[in-house]
Design an enzyme around this catalytic site. Structure first.
Site, PDB file in Angstrom:
ATOM      1  N   ASN A   9       0.869  -1.176   0.000  1.00 25.71           N
ATOM      2  CA  ASN A   9       0.000   0.000   0.000  1.00 25.71           C
ATOM      3  C   ASN A   9       0.908   1.229   0.000  1.00 25.71           C
ATOM      4  O   ASN A   9       1.480   1.585   1.023  1.00 25.71           O
ATOM      5  CB  ASN A   9      -0.889  -0.040   1.255  1.00 25.71           C
ATOM      6  CG  ASN A   9      -1.712   1.217   1.427  1.00 25.71           C
ATOM      7  OD1 ASN A   9      -1.829   2.029   0.510  1.00 25.71           O
ATOM      8  ND2 ASN A   9      -2.298   1.380   2.607  1.00 25.71           N
ATOM      9  N   TRP A  10       1.036   1.832  -1.166  1.00 26.32           N
ATOM     10  CA  TRP A  10       2.010   2.936  -1.291  1.00 26.32           C
ATOM     11  C   TRP A  10       1.479   4.243  -0.708  1.00 26.32           C
ATOM     12  O   TRP A  10       2.206   5.230  -0.614  1.00 26.32           O
ATOM     13  CB  TRP A  10       2.401   3.126  -2.768  1.00 26.32           C
ATOM     14  CG  TRP A  10       3.131   1.965  -3.364  1.00 26.32           C
ATOM     15  CD1 TRP A  10       3.492   0.798  -2.725  1.00 26.32           C
ATOM     16  CD2 TRP A  10       3.604   1.836  -4.710  1.00 26.32           C
ATOM     17  NE1 TRP A  10       4.149  -0.045  -3.596  1.00 26.32           N
ATOM     18  CE2 TRP A  10       4.231   0.567  -4.826  1.00 26.32           C
ATOM     19  CE3 TRP A  10       3.545   2.657  -5.835  1.00 26.32           C
ATOM     20  CZ2 TRP A  10       4.802   0.123  -6.009  1.00 26.32           C
ATOM     21  CZ3 TRP A  10       4.114   2.216  -7.030  1.00 26.32           C
ATOM     22  CH2 TRP A  10       4.740   0.959  -7.114  1.00 26.32           C
ATOM     23  N   HIS A  95      -9.519   1.392   4.965  1.00 32.66           N
ATOM     24  CA  HIS A  95      -8.238   1.573   5.649  1.00 32.66           C
ATOM     25  C   HIS A  95      -8.421   2.504   6.845  1.00 32.66           C
ATOM     26  O   HIS A  95      -9.229   3.437   6.783  1.00 32.66           O
ATOM     27  CB  HIS A  95      -7.195   2.135   4.678  1.00 32.66           C
ATOM     28  CG  HIS A  95      -5.820   2.094   5.251  1.00 32.66           C
ATOM     29  ND1 HIS A  95      -5.356   3.057   6.118  1.00 32.66           N
ATOM     30  CD2 HIS A  95      -4.820   1.176   5.126  1.00 32.66           C
ATOM     31  CE1 HIS A  95      -4.122   2.735   6.485  1.00 32.66           C
ATOM     32  NE2 HIS A  95      -3.769   1.604   5.897  1.00 32.66           N
ATOM     33  N   GLU A  97      -6.775   4.893   7.877  1.00 25.33           N
ATOM     34  CA  GLU A  97      -6.581   6.320   7.565  1.00 25.33           C
ATOM     35  C   GLU A  97      -7.837   6.888   6.899  1.00 25.33           C
ATOM     36  O   GLU A  97      -8.194   8.051   7.126  1.00 25.33           O
ATOM     37  CB  GLU A  97      -5.326   6.486   6.680  1.00 25.33           C
ATOM     38  CG  GLU A  97      -4.065   6.280   7.507  1.00 25.33           C
ATOM     39  CD  GLU A  97      -2.901   5.635   6.778  1.00 25.33           C
ATOM     40  OE1 GLU A  97      -2.855   5.674   5.535  1.00 25.33           O
ATOM     41  OE2 GLU A  97      -2.026   5.063   7.466  1.00 25.33           O
ATOM     42  N   GLU A 167      -5.459  -4.837  10.744  1.00 26.42           N
ATOM     43  CA  GLU A 167      -4.385  -3.873  10.992  1.00 26.42           C
ATOM     44  C   GLU A 167      -4.657  -3.126  12.297  1.00 26.42           C
ATOM     45  O   GLU A 167      -5.461  -2.181  12.317  1.00 26.42           O
ATOM     46  CB  GLU A 167      -4.315  -2.844   9.862  1.00 26.42           C
ATOM     47  CG  GLU A 167      -4.101  -3.454   8.488  1.00 26.42           C
ATOM     48  CD  GLU A 167      -3.587  -2.407   7.500  1.00 26.42           C
ATOM     49  OE1 GLU A 167      -2.452  -2.533   7.064  1.00 26.42           O
ATOM     50  OE2 GLU A 167      -4.328  -1.458   7.201  1.00 26.42           O
ATOM     51  N   GLY A 173       2.408   2.335  10.730  1.00 31.17           N
ATOM     52  CA  GLY A 173       3.360   3.430  10.526  1.00 31.17           C
ATOM     53  C   GLY A 173       4.096   3.849  11.783  1.00 31.17           C
ATOM     54  O   GLY A 173       4.758   4.874  11.800  1.00 31.17           O
ATOM     55  N   GLY A 234       2.811  -1.058   4.313  1.00 30.65           N
ATOM     56  CA  GLY A 234       2.944   0.363   3.986  1.00 30.65           C
ATOM     57  C   GLY A 234       4.400   0.730   3.750  1.00 30.65           C
ATOM     58  O   GLY A 234       4.949   0.529   2.676  1.00 30.65           O
ATOM     59  N   GLY A 235       5.049   1.242   4.790  1.00 24.41           N
ATOM     60  CA  GLY A 235       6.413   1.762   4.670  1.00 24.41           C
ATOM     61  C   GLY A 235       7.386   0.815   3.980  1.00 24.41           C
ATOM     62  O   GLY A 235       8.149   1.234   3.096  1.00 24.41           O
TER      63      GLY A 235
HETATM   64  P1  PGA Z   1       2.765   0.304   7.649  1.00 22.37           P
HETATM   65  O1  PGA Z   1       1.330   0.523   6.989  1.00 22.37           O
HETATM   66  O2  PGA Z   1       3.316  -0.992   7.111  1.00 22.37           O
HETATM   67  O3  PGA Z   1       3.586   1.483   7.228  1.00 22.37           O
HETATM   68  O4  PGA Z   1       2.551   0.235   9.130  1.00 22.37           O
HETATM   69  C1  PGA Z   1       0.449  -0.546   6.801  1.00 22.37           C
HETATM   70  C2  PGA Z   1      -0.862  -0.049   6.248  1.00 22.37           C
HETATM   71  O5  PGA Z   1      -1.303   1.030   6.640  1.00 22.37           O
HETATM   72  O6  PGA Z   1      -1.476  -0.712   5.404  1.00 22.37           O
END
Ligand code: PGA
Length: 255
Positions: A9-10, A95, A97, A167, A173, A234-235
């Site tokens: 997930n960029w 997600h 976010e 998650e 993050g 993510g990262g």
């Molecule tokens: P992260 O993000 O690996 O940077 O913790 C995961 C995500 O939000 O899907």
């Protein structure tokens, strides 16, 4: 029986040119991957160009969100038909976010899941608790609401064509990862919810990804857990070598 699905997930990272570059590197690095389903989710803006890069490879294309309506006055939004036309395979929905910054609810998640499925794309349904919810003993209640909300009105056949990403919000993050055991317990609970809704066969067939600071150093331990079937990254997905450092242990697992 169920697939290991590892998706990058960029988020809001990479210009179009940078996305093409990273996608090219991922395609090259993943060319011998056969067991794990590998997907990458660039921004909307880069999807069409990245689609050209992944075409004919074993890397699938994912979008980071979608709107549930076909078209119309929804400034800033993109419809499922638009994603389908480009060749999107997976759509990340709900997600944390989106939930915390942009007003996503279990109801909008449900609408998006149905829309995406009607066009034969696979939703990656994100669920997870905040730290306060976990500390208050509300983990199971939150996951129950999110799963029941996302799957409301879905038949067993539709449920089979979904992926879940568990998650924990406190791990996203932050560099803090759930321990193998914490993650496994939550995944087993989610699978239990699916069993209640659809029975054992369906529940055992749905891939449940872990997400939240997953990286090469902790991937093998997490992926080895009985109910963890991949990752939403993510990262660590922003560089081809660290992303493949998560795919590779998945590839060598015997499950
Ligand atoms: P992260 O993000 O690996 O940077 O913790 C995961 C995500 O939000 O899907």
């Amino acid at each position: 029986m169920r697939k290991i699905v590892i998706a990058g997930n960029w988020k809001m990272n990479k210009t179009v040119a940078e996305s093409v570059q990273l996608a090219t590197e991922v395609v090259t690095a993943a060319r011998d991957v056969s067991k794990v389903v590998v997907a990458i989710a660039p921004t909307y803006l880069a999807l069409a160009k990245v689609a050209e890069v992944v075409k004919g490879s074993n890397v699938k294309l994912a979008a980071q969100d979608v709107h549930w309506e076909n078209q119309g006055a929804f400034t800033g939004k993109v419809s499922a038909d638009m994603l389908k036309e480009i060749g999107v395979d997976f759509v990340i929905i709900g997600h944390s976010e989106q939930r915390s910054y942009f007003g996503e609810t279990d109801e909008t998640v449900n609408k998006k899941v149905k829309k995406v499925q009607s066009l034969d794309m696979t939703p990656i349904i994100c669920i997870g608790e905040t730290l306060a919810e976990r500390k208050d003993g509300r983990l199971e209640g939150v996951l129950t609401m999110q799963v029941n909300g996302a799957y409301a009105g879905l038949s067993a056949d539709q449920a089979l064509r979904t992926v879940i990403a568990y998650e924990p919000v406190w791990a996203i993050g932050t560099g803090v990862t759930a321990t193998d055991q914490e993650a496994q317990e939550a995944h087993a609970f989610v699978r239990g919810l699916l069993t209640k809704l659809y029975g054992d066969h369906v529940a055992q067939s749905i891939s449940i990804q872990y997400g939240g600071s997953m990286k090469p150093e902790n991937a093998a331990g997490l992926l080895a857990q009985k109910d963890i079937d991949g990752g939403l990254i993510g990262g660590a997905a922003l560089k081809a070598d660290s992303f493949l450092g998560i795919v590779t242990p998945g590839e060598s697992l015997n499950k």
